[in-house]
Scaffold this motif. Structure first.
Motif, PDB file in Angstrom:
ATOM      1  N   ILE A  24       0.845  -1.199   0.000  1.00 20.77           N
ATOM      2  CA  ILE A  24       0.000   0.000   0.000  1.00 20.77           C
ATOM      3  C   ILE A  24       0.879   1.247   0.000  1.00 20.77           C
ATOM      4  N   ALA A  25       1.875   1.266   0.884  1.00 24.58           N
ATOM      5  CA  ALA A  25       2.776   2.429   0.959  1.00 24.58           C
ATOM      6  C   ALA A  25       3.583   2.583  -0.321  1.00 24.58           C
ATOM      7  N   GLU A  26       3.977   1.471  -0.923  1.00 23.79           N
ATOM      8  CA  GLU A  26       4.790   1.534  -2.137  1.00 23.79           C
ATOM      9  C   GLU A  26       3.991   2.098  -3.304  1.00 23.79           C
ATOM     10  N   LEU A  80      -0.296   6.452   4.938  1.00 19.41           N
ATOM     11  CA  LEU A  80      -1.337   7.458   5.123  1.00 19.41           C
ATOM     12  C   LEU A  80      -0.954   8.825   4.553  1.00 19.41           C
ATOM     13  N   ASP A  81       0.256   9.285   4.805  1.00 14.65           N
ATOM     14  CA  ASP A  81       0.651  10.620   4.325  1.00 14.65           C
ATOM     15  C   ASP A  81       0.570  10.704   2.801  1.00 14.65           C
ATOM     16  N   MET A 109      -5.407   6.830  14.074  1.00 14.38           N
ATOM     17  CA  MET A 109      -4.171   6.938  13.309  1.00 14.38           C
ATOM     18  C   MET A 109      -4.198   8.167  12.401  1.00 14.38           C
ATOM     19  N   VAL A 110      -5.327   8.386  11.732  1.00 16.47           N
ATOM     20  CA  VAL A 110      -5.468   9.546  10.838  1.00 16.47           C
ATOM     21  C   VAL A 110      -5.362  10.844  11.630  1.00 16.47           C
ATOM     22  N   GLN A 111      -6.047  10.909  12.747  1.00 21.54           N
ATOM     23  CA  GLN A 111      -6.023  12.119  13.561  1.00 21.54           C
ATOM     24  C   GLN A 111      -4.648  12.379  14.161  1.00 21.54           C
ATOM     25  N   ALA A 112      -3.938  11.327  14.538  1.00 22.79           N
ATOM     26  CA  ALA A 112      -2.604  11.494  15.106  1.00 22.79           C
ATOM     27  C   ALA A 112      -1.641  12.096  14.101  1.00 22.79           C
TER      28      ALA A 112
END
Length: 626
Positions: A24-26, A80-81, A109-112
């Protein structure tokens, strides 16, 4: 929202809870040079559905591990970013049996990270009350789709039931502005159907488009499989790029008209997307020419693939039908407990050594065996002839036992009688010193049946919406459906306009493994195993479909097919793919959670059958062995 001018590009980033975590990150970080619109990932299986059901039920009384998939969180966090930065949508079926719980963790996680991402979640797959109410009202007897058994006659007590949802809840969530859609048990292909439906603004009656998206979803939902993972032609992938070390992940390109091209990551990875890798994945889970989803039925008897360039394969020949009025339901029950022990047998007289060990162990277990529901001894493999090292002269013997109660598999009743046998054992008697598998572990029965889609409350949750009445959106069942026969079309032998003689019509033969010429791929569907065979050249297909009748495959299966009652085998041909597909009913015992075979996913059925020796035409062998 409808996008025009180009196909949607959907990346397949995970095929199971045990897939690698980086995809996913890749995909997200490479978006500037290899853009994708939606990333989908599949983290659910019949095994983790059943085990998570047990954890979900136990949460009311004990502290248990979460009932959603933790590996998804490992995959999501580093992505996420970039998902937010590039506006990439994400749809996953990682909720397992607690999708709301997963939503709460993802939001933290999104809010953090201080990101502005809208997270939706889908409910409606939890259906035990609907099953119980329908059963009590006499509306259905919920026959097991594999065995024909009635639910009322099942000897286990249901604790949880989950149905398979279609993709239109995901489409609705994206249309309402969701960036991430979390699902429990949607079908494996539903995220792709939902993404394409949303992106192109399709209608529910555009069945040909939906069927093509459905097939695209099946091709990429197992991630690396369509790029060369679990592929019988794997040897040709060893060199080039990252070779075997890093098989790449796939992308499905789906046009507004429903045309599909399968490709893969543009950056350097191993593997390949070819006609053969796509054929391999297509044959993995189908059970006949009708392939069912809650949104559409794909008709596969004319499907074929066209190589359009390096790592680009077009899907052709898919036809469509309305979806069935029902959807599949998996009902979980506590099945008791299982324990195992392993011994190693080396050198000569392996079969006799195995008989000696079994006779001794059965005598030691005799005082407790009346409480066992299963006791099996399996010799796994055969040592090499004249082996050049000791390991290759060794074969393991597995002892597996099941019982309804954990106390019936206590160490004093299983492990100790087995290990105490060592001094009177066969020459070289040695057991595995890691005895943890010898302690009882819980197992879960999984009963598969059908529930009317009209009994399912398919709902999308949109928590960012301003009012309560806008935060939930119900998805209606399909407006048109079709009831299909309970059994798929089956053809025990092929049909020829002129008689074919395998002994003479293909020239001289040589005895050898079927897999020198023939590709194959197999997998599990509940207690059934399916296996598809295909060849590379058109003239080989006449030989393949003549050779592989139901009776021939029964002979190749050997002891597995001689059980009582006899193993049921169904067969159909895929001429455009140069393939023949078989369904082996109940070959896998009672399914992945409780089967006592080591091939609990049915993936090695194909490898076993490819290793069986038959008469092979020499002219085919001269083209080179697989």
């Amino acid at each position: 929202m409808t996008f025009t001018g180009r196909p949607i590009r959907i990346a397949g980033a995970s095929g199971s809870a045990s897939d690698r975590r980086h995809a996913i990150a890749e995909f997200a970080c490479h978006h500037p040079t290899d853009p994708v619109d939606v990333i989908i990932a599949d983290f659910m299986s019949e095994f983790n559905m059943a085990t998570a059901a047990g954890r979900r039920v136990d949460q009311a009384t004990t502290q248990t591990a979460p009932a959603y998939d933790l590996s998804f969180l490992e995959a999501l966090n580093p992505a996420l970013d970039d998902l937010a930065r590039h506006g990439i949508k994400l749809a996953v079926n990682a909720g397992v049996t607690d999708t709301k719980g997963l939503y709460e963790v993802v939001m933290k996680m999104v809010q953090a990270k201080g990101l502005d991402l809208k997270v939706a979640w889908v409910s409606g797959d939890e259906v035990l009350p609907a099953v119980q109410q329908s059963l009590a009202a006499g509306q259905s007897d919920f026959r097991n789709v594999y065995t024909g058994e009635r639910l009322a006659d099942w000897s286990f007590e249901p604790i949880y039931a989950q149905c398979y949802l279609g993709g239109l809840g995901i489409a609705a969530a994206f249309a309402e502005g969701a960036d991430i859609v979390l699902c429990g048990r949607v079908s494996d292909a539903s995220p792709v159907i939902g993404a394409a439906y949303w992106y192109h603004g399709w209608r529910r009656d555009e069945l040909d488009k939906l069927a093509n998206a459905f097939v695209a979803g099946h091709l990429i939902e197992c991630s690396n499989y369509v790029c060369g993972g679990n592929f019988t032609g794997f040897k040709i992938l060893e060199h080039g790029g990252d070779g075997w070390a890093n098989i790449g992940y796939p992308i499905a390109e789906i046009s507004a008209e429903g045309d599909v091209v399968i490709t893969k990551q543009a950056h350097a990875t191993g593997g390949a997307v070819t006609v053969d890798t796509c054929t391999s994945q297509l044959l993995y889970e189908i059970q006949g020419p009708w392939y069912y989803n809650s949104d559409v039925t794909a008709v596969l008897d004319g499907i074929h693939f066209e190589q359009r360039g390096i790592n680009r394969v077009a899907v052709r020949g898919v036809r469509s039908g309305p979806p069935p009025p029902t959807t599949k339901v998996g009902i979980t029950a506590r099945g008791g407990f299982q324990a195992e022990a392993w011994w190693f047998l080396t050198g000569l007289d392996i079969e006799a050594k195995a008989r000696m060990l079994e006779a001794q162990v059965r005598r030691g277990l005799a005082p407790y065996a009346d409480q066992f529901s299963v006791l099996k001894f399996d010799l796994l493999g055969t040592p090499m002839s004249d082996p050049h090292d000791q390991n290759r002269a060794t074969a393991p013997l597995r002892i597996v036992v099941q019982a309804r109660r954990a106390e019936d598999l206590a160490p004093t009743k299983f492990l100790k009688p087995i290990t105490d046998n060592i001094m009177q054992g066969y020459p070289g008697a040695t057991f595995h010193l890691d005895l943890r598998q010898g302690f009882p572990r819980a197992i879960f029965e999984y009963y598969v049946t059908l529930l009317p889609q009209s009994a399912v409350q398919h709902r999308v949750h949109l928590p960012w919406k301003p009012t309560a009445d806008t935060q939930m959106l119900d998805i209606a069942p399909p407006p048109r459906s079709k009831t299909y026969p309970s059994r798929q079309p089956s053809q025990a032998v092929t049909h020829h306009d002129q008689p074919i003689d395998l002994t003479h019509d293909f020239g001289p033969t040589a005895r050898g493994p079927l897999g020198w010429i023939v590709h194959a791929r197999s997998g599990d569907k509940g207690s059934d195993a399916n296996c598809g065979f295909w060849v590379r050249h058109r003239d080989e297909y006449l030989w393949l479909r003549t050779l592989l009748s139901v009776e021939m495959v029964r002979q190749l299966l050997g002891g597995e097919a001689s059980r009582r009652p006899p193993l049921e085998i169904e067969r159909f041909e895929l001429p455009a793919l140069q393939g023949v597909h078989f369904l082996f009913r109940n070959l896998l015992d009672r399914g992945v959670g409780v089967t006592t075979t080591v091939d609990f996913l049915g993936k090695n059925v194909a490898e076993f059958l490819r290793a069986r020796h038959v008469d092979l035409p020499v002219r085919f062998l001269n083209r080179g062995k697989l």
